[in-house]
Design an enzyme around this catalytic site. Structure first.
Site, PDB file in Angstrom:
ATOM      1  N   ASN A 215       0.867  -1.179   0.000  1.00 12.33           N
ATOM      2  CA  ASN A 215       0.000   0.000   0.000  1.00 12.33           C
ATOM      3  C   ASN A 215       0.901   1.225   0.000  1.00 12.33           C
ATOM      4  O   ASN A 215       1.490   1.564   1.018  1.00 12.33           O
ATOM      5  CB  ASN A 215      -0.877  -0.041   1.269  1.00 12.33           C
ATOM      6  CG  ASN A 215      -1.704   1.217   1.455  1.00 12.33           C
ATOM      7  OD1 ASN A 215      -1.814   2.035   0.537  1.00 12.33           O
ATOM      8  ND2 ASN A 215      -2.280   1.377   2.644  1.00 12.33           N
ATOM      9  N   TRP A 216       0.997   1.866  -1.164  1.00 12.14           N
ATOM     10  CA  TRP A 216       1.944   2.984  -1.298  1.00 12.14           C
ATOM     11  C   TRP A 216       1.402   4.286  -0.707  1.00 12.14           C
ATOM     12  O   TRP A 216       2.106   5.280  -0.669  1.00 12.14           O
ATOM     13  CB  TRP A 216       2.316   3.188  -2.763  1.00 12.14           C
ATOM     14  CG  TRP A 216       3.150   2.065  -3.331  1.00 12.14           C
ATOM     15  CD1 TRP A 216       3.648   0.988  -2.654  1.00 12.14           C
ATOM     16  CD2 TRP A 216       3.595   1.924  -4.680  1.00 12.14           C
ATOM     17  NE1 TRP A 216       4.377   0.193  -3.505  1.00 12.14           N
ATOM     18  CE2 TRP A 216       4.357   0.737  -4.755  1.00 12.14           C
ATOM     19  CE3 TRP A 216       3.423   2.681  -5.846  1.00 12.14           C
ATOM     20  CZ2 TRP A 216       4.942   0.297  -5.941  1.00 12.14           C
ATOM     21  CZ3 TRP A 216       4.003   2.243  -7.024  1.00 12.14           C
ATOM     22  CH2 TRP A 216       4.748   1.056  -7.070  1.00 12.14           C
ATOM     23  N   LYS A 217       0.128   4.269  -0.328  1.00 14.83           N
ATOM     24  CA  LYS A 217      -0.505   5.484   0.228  1.00 14.83           C
ATOM     25  C   LYS A 217      -0.235   6.670  -0.710  1.00 14.83           C
ATOM     26  O   LYS A 217      -0.234   6.479  -1.921  1.00 14.83           O
ATOM     27  CB  LYS A 217      -0.021   5.720   1.656  1.00 14.83           C
ATOM     28  CG  LYS A 217      -0.203   4.463   2.519  1.00 14.83           C
ATOM     29  CD  LYS A 217      -0.016   4.685   3.985  1.00 14.83           C
ATOM     30  CE  LYS A 217      -0.225   3.368   4.716  1.00 14.83           C
ATOM     31  NZ  LYS A 217      -0.139   3.488   6.171  1.00 14.83           N
TER      32      LYS A 217
ATOM     33  N   GLU B 161      -6.946   4.780   7.725  1.00 21.39           N
ATOM     34  CA  GLU B 161      -6.745   6.206   7.418  1.00 21.39           C
ATOM     35  C   GLU B 161      -7.979   6.790   6.731  1.00 21.39           C
ATOM     36  O   GLU B 161      -8.337   7.951   6.959  1.00 21.39           O
ATOM     37  CB  GLU B 161      -5.470   6.374   6.571  1.00 21.39           C
ATOM     38  CG  GLU B 161      -4.229   6.166   7.431  1.00 21.39           C
ATOM     39  CD  GLU B 161      -3.008   5.647   6.699  1.00 21.39           C
ATOM     40  OE1 GLU B 161      -2.955   5.683   5.458  1.00 21.39           O
ATOM     41  OE2 GLU B 161      -2.081   5.177   7.401  1.00 21.39           O
TER      42      GLU B 161
ATOM     43  N   HIS C 264      -9.603   1.270   4.722  1.00 22.51           N
ATOM     44  CA  HIS C 264      -8.338   1.429   5.460  1.00 22.51           C
ATOM     45  C   HIS C 264      -8.570   2.378   6.634  1.00 22.51           C
ATOM     46  O   HIS C 264      -9.360   3.320   6.544  1.00 22.51           O
ATOM     47  CB  HIS C 264      -7.263   1.983   4.520  1.00 22.51           C
ATOM     48  CG  HIS C 264      -5.907   1.971   5.133  1.00 22.51           C
ATOM     49  ND1 HIS C 264      -5.487   2.954   6.004  1.00 22.51           N
ATOM     50  CD2 HIS C 264      -4.893   1.081   5.036  1.00 22.51           C
ATOM     51  CE1 HIS C 264      -4.257   2.659   6.406  1.00 22.51           C
ATOM     52  NE2 HIS C 264      -3.868   1.536   5.832  1.00 22.51           N
TER      53      HIS C 264
ATOM     54  N   GLU D  20      -5.480  -4.845  10.684  1.00 19.91           N
ATOM     55  CA  GLU D  20      -4.419  -3.864  10.923  1.00 19.91           C
ATOM     56  C   GLU D  20      -4.724  -3.090  12.201  1.00 19.91           C
ATOM     57  O   GLU D  20      -5.527  -2.147  12.178  1.00 19.91           O
ATOM     58  CB  GLU D  20      -4.365  -2.859   9.769  1.00 19.91           C
ATOM     59  CG  GLU D  20      -4.104  -3.474   8.424  1.00 19.91           C
ATOM     60  CD  GLU D  20      -3.536  -2.446   7.455  1.00 19.91           C
ATOM     61  OE1 GLU D  20      -2.390  -2.604   7.057  1.00 19.91           O
ATOM     62  OE2 GLU D  20      -4.234  -1.468   7.141  1.00 19.91           O
TER      63      GLU D  20
ATOM     64  N   GLY E 106       2.766  -1.031   4.315  1.00 24.72           N
ATOM     65  CA  GLY E 106       2.791   0.382   3.935  1.00 24.72           C
ATOM     66  C   GLY E 106       4.227   0.829   3.697  1.00 24.72           C
ATOM     67  O   GLY E 106       4.813   0.576   2.647  1.00 24.72           O
ATOM     68  N   GLY E 107       4.813   1.464   4.705  1.00 28.73           N
ATOM     69  CA  GLY E 107       6.148   2.066   4.584  1.00 28.73           C
ATOM     70  C   GLY E 107       7.184   1.175   3.921  1.00 28.73           C
ATOM     71  O   GLY E 107       7.902   1.622   3.008  1.00 28.73           O
TER      72      GLY E 107
HETATM   73  P1  PGA Z   1       2.720   0.450   7.662  1.00 35.27           P
HETATM   74  O1  PGA Z   1       1.266   0.624   6.976  1.00 35.27           O
HETATM   75  O2  PGA Z   1       3.278  -0.859   7.121  1.00 35.27           O
HETATM   76  O3  PGA Z   1       3.501   1.644   7.201  1.00 35.27           O
HETATM   77  O4  PGA Z   1       2.514   0.389   9.122  1.00 35.27           O
HETATM   78  C1  PGA Z   1       0.395  -0.459   6.839  1.00 35.27           C
HETATM   79  C2  PGA Z   1      -0.909   0.020   6.255  1.00 35.27           C
HETATM   80  O5  PGA Z   1      -1.387   1.096   6.643  1.00 35.27           O
HETATM   81  O6  PGA Z   1      -1.507  -0.658   5.390  1.00 35.27           O
END
Ligand code: PGA
Length: 259
Positions: free
Chosen positions: A11-13, A103, A101, A173, A240-241
């Site tokens: 997930n590149w956000k 967020e 998600h 998550e 993510g990161g």
């Molecule tokens: P993260 O993000 O690996 O940077 O904690 C995971 C996500 O939000 O899907």
């Protein structure tokens, strides 16, 4: 018991413009071995503006990575300024869409009802939803994590048929682990993913529960992935990161090589 092929999703956000996205996916394809891609399904979820470029690279270079999106609307057209329709994503050969998600829920006010509409719209467009669920730190400390997550699954999948639940993906998550460097312990993650599977079993039956793939997400790194992936109810990771750097993401995907 059904064999569930692991799925590791990046997930590149809101990172990587379309040039950076092309470079990232090309580099990922160089560093991944064909063994990795046979053993593990991999998806990348770039920002909307990158999708067409990444689609072109994946298709012209025949890269065995699924193209994913991070969100969509539930309608297929209409006066929804700023939104993107499931049918538009499907037209770009997007096959997986992250839905709900944390967020989106926390920063953009998505409700369980919105999430449910989106899950149904993604399925109706013949794509696979990755339905996200997870508790806050306060909910965990108050002993309410399981109830919160069970509620998100029941409402997120309300009205979805058992045959469709079989094919979809749930990402557990915990919100306190996202982007914080705090991964849940493999035991805690297993307990919650096991609870997600039991919830699916009690509402949608054995076949759906045995086939649905459950990812863990929240600060997954190459060093934490092997122990998480060894857990019986964890079938993958939503990253993510660590998915932004192709080398690091590839090391997560190659988790089987670490004993
Ligand atoms: P993260 O993000 O690996 O940077 O904690 C995971 C996500 O939000 O899907």
């Amino acid at each position: 018991m059904a064999e569930r092929k692991p799925l590791i999703s990046g997930n590149w956000k809101m990172h990587h413009n379309h040039f950076e996205a092309i470079q990232a996916v090309q580099k990922l394809s160089y560093v991944l071995s064909s063994h990795d891609l046979e053993a593990v399904d991999v998806s990348v979820h770039p920002p909307f503006t990158d999708l067409r470029s990444v689609q072109t690279v994946i298709e012209s270079d025949e890269i065995a990575i699924a193209l994913g999106a991070q969100n969509c609307h539930w309608e297929n057209n209409g006066a929804y300024t700023g939104e993107v329709a499931p049918a538009m994503l499907a037209k770009l050969n997007v096959s997986m869409v992250i839905v709900g998600h944390s967020e989106r829920r926390e920063l953009f006010g998505e409700t369980d009802e919105d999430v449910n509409r989106k899950v149904k719209a993604v399925l109706a467009a013949d794509m696979t939803p990755i339905l996200c669920c997870g508790e806050t730190l306060d909910e965990r400390e108050a002993g309410g994590a399981a109830a919160r997550v069970e509620g998100q699954i029941r409402s997120g999948l309300a009205g979805v048929k058992a045959g469709q639940v079989s094919g979809l993906v749930v990402a557990y998550e915990p919100i306190w682990a996202i982007g914080t460097g705090k991964t849940a312990t493999p035991e805690d993650a297993q307990e919650m993913c096991g609870m997600v599977r039991s919830t699916v079993r009690s509402k949608w039956g054995d076949e759906a529960a045995d086939k649905v793939r459950i990812q863990y997400g929240g600060s997954v790194k190459p060093v934490t992935a092997p122990d998480l992936m060894r857990q019986p109810d964890i079938d993958g990771a939503l990253v993510g990161g660590a998915s932004l750097d192709p080398d690091e993401f590839a090391r997560i995907i190659a988790y089987r090589l670490v004993s």
